[in-house]
Scaffold this motif. Structure first.
Motif, PDB file in Angstrom:
ATOM      1  N   ASN A 125       6.415   3.479   4.173  1.00 16.24           N
ATOM      2  CA  ASN A 125       5.879   2.118   4.163  1.00 16.24           C
ATOM      3  C   ASN A 125       4.584   2.055   4.955  1.00 16.24           C
ATOM      4  O   ASN A 125       4.334   2.869   5.856  1.00 16.24           O
ATOM      5  CB  ASN A 125       6.916   1.111   4.666  1.00 16.24           C
ATOM      6  CG  ASN A 125       7.117   1.157   6.158  1.00 16.24           C
ATOM      7  OD1 ASN A 125       6.290   0.662   6.917  1.00 16.24           O
ATOM      8  ND2 ASN A 125       8.227   1.761   6.594  1.00 16.24           N
ATOM      9  N   LEU A 126       3.754   1.104   4.602  1.00 21.15           N
ATOM     10  CA  LEU A 126       2.393   1.036   5.149  1.00 21.15           C
ATOM     11  C   LEU A 126       2.379   0.699   6.635  1.00 21.15           C
ATOM     12  O   LEU A 126       1.527   1.201   7.378  1.00 21.15           O
ATOM     13  CB  LEU A 126       1.587  -0.006   4.370  1.00 21.15           C
ATOM     14  CG  LEU A 126       1.353   0.313   2.889  1.00 21.15           C
ATOM     15  CD1 LEU A 126       0.654  -0.861   2.210  1.00 21.15           C
ATOM     16  CD2 LEU A 126       0.541   1.588   2.713  1.00 21.15           C
ATOM     17  N   SER A 127       3.306  -0.126   7.079  1.00 16.69           N
ATOM     18  CA  SER A 127       3.341  -0.499   8.491  1.00 16.69           C
ATOM     19  C   SER A 127       3.574   0.719   9.374  1.00 16.69           C
ATOM     20  O   SER A 127       2.835   0.956  10.342  1.00 16.69           O
ATOM     21  CB  SER A 127       4.441  -1.537   8.732  1.00 16.69           C
ATOM     22  OG  SER A 127       4.604  -1.773  10.120  1.00 16.69           O
ATOM     23  N   ILE A 173      -1.843   2.275  -3.349  1.00 18.93           N
ATOM     24  CA  ILE A 173      -2.598   3.484  -2.990  1.00 18.93           C
ATOM     25  C   ILE A 173      -3.943   3.144  -2.337  1.00 18.93           C
ATOM     26  O   ILE A 173      -4.328   3.759  -1.338  1.00 18.93           O
ATOM     27  CB  ILE A 173      -2.799   4.387  -4.219  1.00 18.93           C
ATOM     28  CG1 ILE A 173      -1.437   4.879  -4.742  1.00 18.93           C
ATOM     29  CG2 ILE A 173      -3.688   5.580  -3.880  1.00 18.93           C
ATOM     30  CD1 ILE A 173      -0.627   5.664  -3.745  1.00 18.93           C
ATOM     31  N   PRO A 174      -4.716   2.153  -2.832  1.00 19.77           N
ATOM     32  CA  PRO A 174      -5.985   1.816  -2.150  1.00 19.77           C
ATOM     33  C   PRO A 174      -5.775   1.418  -0.683  1.00 19.77           C
ATOM     34  O   PRO A 174      -6.548   1.825   0.191  1.00 19.77           O
ATOM     35  CB  PRO A 174      -6.538   0.650  -2.981  1.00 19.77           C
ATOM     36  CG  PRO A 174      -5.952   0.854  -4.336  1.00 19.77           C
ATOM     37  CD  PRO A 174      -4.574   1.387  -4.095  1.00 19.77           C
ATOM     38  N   HIS A 175      -4.721   0.627  -0.419  1.00 22.27           N
ATOM     39  CA  HIS A 175      -4.406   0.233   0.956  1.00 22.27           C
ATOM     40  C   HIS A 175      -4.022   1.459   1.780  1.00 22.27           C
ATOM     41  O   HIS A 175      -4.459   1.615   2.932  1.00 22.27           O
ATOM     42  CB  HIS A 175      -3.266  -0.793   0.948  1.00 22.27           C
ATOM     43  CG  HIS A 175      -3.057  -1.471   2.271  1.00 22.27           C
ATOM     44  ND1 HIS A 175      -2.222  -2.551   2.433  1.00 22.27           N
ATOM     45  CD2 HIS A 175      -3.571  -1.212   3.508  1.00 22.27           C
ATOM     46  CE1 HIS A 175      -2.239  -2.934   3.703  1.00 22.27           C
ATOM     47  NE2 HIS A 175      -3.033  -2.134   4.374  1.00 22.27           N
ATOM     48  N   MET A 176      -3.220   2.339   1.194  1.00 24.38           N
ATOM     49  CA  MET A 176      -2.817   3.569   1.874  1.00 24.38           C
ATOM     50  C   MET A 176      -4.037   4.423   2.232  1.00 24.38           C
ATOM     51  O   MET A 176      -4.149   4.945   3.350  1.00 24.38           O
ATOM     52  CB  MET A 176      -1.865   4.370   0.983  1.00 24.38           C
ATOM     53  CG  MET A 176      -1.353   5.664   1.597  1.00 24.38           C
ATOM     54  SD  MET A 176      -0.501   6.677   0.366  1.00 24.38           S
ATOM     55  CE  MET A 176      -1.904   7.355  -0.542  1.00 24.38           C
ATOM     56  N   LYS A 177      -4.951   4.533   1.299  1.00 22.51           N
ATOM     57  CA  LYS A 177      -6.161   5.331   1.547  1.00 22.51           C
ATOM     58  C   LYS A 177      -6.981   4.739   2.692  1.00 22.51           C
ATOM     59  O   LYS A 177      -7.562   5.481   3.495  1.00 22.51           O
ATOM     60  CB  LYS A 177      -7.012   5.412   0.267  1.00 22.51           C
ATOM     61  CG  LYS A 177      -6.443   6.332  -0.797  1.00 22.51           C
ATOM     62  CD  LYS A 177      -7.374   6.382  -2.014  1.00 22.51           C
ATOM     63  CE  LYS A 177      -6.875   7.378  -3.041  1.00 22.51           C
ATOM     64  NZ  LYS A 177      -7.762   7.430  -4.248  1.00 22.51           N
TER      65      LYS A 177
END
Length: 412
Positions: A125-127, A173-177
């Motif tokens: 997860n992104l957090s 994926i853009p947020h992850m990058k």
């Protein structure tokens, strides 16, 4: 217990199971190490065309330390989902770098413990990804992707769909990058797992396509992890995952990816049920035969506190009366002794069951003891492993001392 891997085979026939039930009592779990070894090698051989292949046993299926030790000696790696499973793997002798920790909804503190142990980590997860990047950007990690694929034999074990709590959506994926760029966090692999009991190999192939499309944009990867979910047969003519067809397609697609990627990376699978399910037999004794207006119940000395899958997943497990092989077939609803509707098998055709008979419930090696509890203050059962032609007690039956061990008596 384990000295070498000669693994002498002993047929697990009816008479042997009855002998074990009398020796150790019921309820009793029995595991055939020869079947575990056979399934592990079947998996490894099926994908032998892949140059860099790792098989990680998904230990949540069965975490008995002796089974972990056995698979470690076979050369398996380990897939873990809790820090406790990580610690069990280390106690079983696994090298930390052969353990992958893929948790879900855990705190950053548990992730930090995994770093201290030196195991590989997949974040989902992104957090947590952002917190980890701020905390330890030099510790390379993997990322679990949610491929948005509905697959699995039951809604409770379908974990790759769009509303699943597992994985980072490929739409994110853009947020992850952006997080990776901001933190400098290093990525060593990508992971997915769409569900369990998957018989349609298209689910795996669609998932692999998603991972390949994502991974091609990330240089210096070490692995791609396809998880698992292979279906095993629960009856003689039951469907199962076609490993031959799957390996043929996956091998070709993976080799094409490696060529396009410019390096030969590692492919990881994480089978759990596939390796241990068919090795397990659950033996129970019949307490009572009870007739109602329309049903004949066979009530046994166990319940969903020991064997949850039929009640939780609506799972079918073959039930045989090993005490009366020559009896005529009759229909029974096999139930447990828990104060709930705990039904092992509804209206099953079984050789005539009498009070005192021993029943064998098959496919009891995976997600059975590991999901057991002390509900109704019942003791968890014993476990036995058949190894090199001998039977070994690998977990004692619980006692009242086990139920009271962590109770703090405040003397009201």
């Amino acid at each position: 217990m384990i000295h070498g891997l000669e693994n002498k085979s002993v047929p697990v026939h009816r008479e042997y199971l009855i002998k074990l039930a009398k020796k150790y009592g019921t309820p009793l779990y029995v595991y055939d190490s020869c079947k575990i070894r056979k399934q592990y090698l079947k998996m490894k051989n099926a994908f032998s065309g892949i140059k860099n292949l790792i098989i990680n046993y998904a230990c949540k299926a069965n975490t008995n330390l002796n089974i972990l030790k056995f698979l470690q000696k076979l050369g398996s790696g380990l897939d873990t989902v809790s820090i406790q499973e990580v610690e069990l793997g280390l106690k079983a002798g696994f090298n930390p770098r052969k353990i992958i920790f893929t948790p879900n909804c855990v705190s950053i503190q548990e992730i930090k413990q995994a770093v201290e142990f030196g195991v590989r980590i997949n974040l989902d997860n992104l957090s947590i990804l952002e917190q980890f990047g701020e905390y330890n950007p030099d510790y390379a990690i993997g990322i679990r992707i949610n491929p948005h694929i509905m697959a699995g034999g039951n809604s409770k074990i379908s974990v790759g769909h769009i509303d699943s709590k597992f994985g980072i959506s490929y739409y994110q994926i853009p947020h992850m990058k952006r997080i990776l760029k901001n933190t400098g966090l290093k990525i060593e692999g990508f992971h997915m797992h769409t569900g369990s009991d998957i018989s349609d190999i298209q689910a795996f192939l669609l998932g692999s396509q998603v991972l390949f499309q994502i991974a091609i944009d990330f240089p210096n990867l070490d692995y791609i992890d396809f998880g698992s979910g292979f279906r095993v047969p629960y009856t003689k003519n039951d469907v199962k995952t076609d490993l031959t067809s799957l390996s043929s397609s996956i091998t070709e697609k993976f080799e094409d990816f490696c060529k396009n990627y410019g390096s030969q990376i590692t492919l990881i699978f994480e089978p759990g049920k596939f390796i241990v399910s068919e090795s397990g037999y659950f033996l129970v004794s019949v307490n009572v035969i009870k007739h109602t207006i329309s049903t004949v119940f066979a009530g046994v000395d166990s319940g969903f506190n020991h064997f949850l899958r039929p009640m939780f997943y609506d799972a079918y497990h073959c039930i045989e009366n090993i005490s009366n092989p020559n009896g005529r077939f009759r229909f029974y609803t096999v139930v447990g002794y828990i104060c709930e509707s705990d039904t092992f098998g509804l209206n099953r055709k079984v050789k005539e069951i009498r009070e005192g008979d021993i029943l064998c419930i098959k496919n009891a090696g995976a997600y059975c003891f590991s999901m057991s509890s002390n509900y109704n203050s019942r003791y968890r059962p014993s476990e036995v492993m058949i190894f090199n032609g001998k039977d070994f007690l690998i977990r004692k039956r619980e006692t009242m001392q086990d139920l009271l061990r962590n109770i703090v008596d405040i003397h009201i």
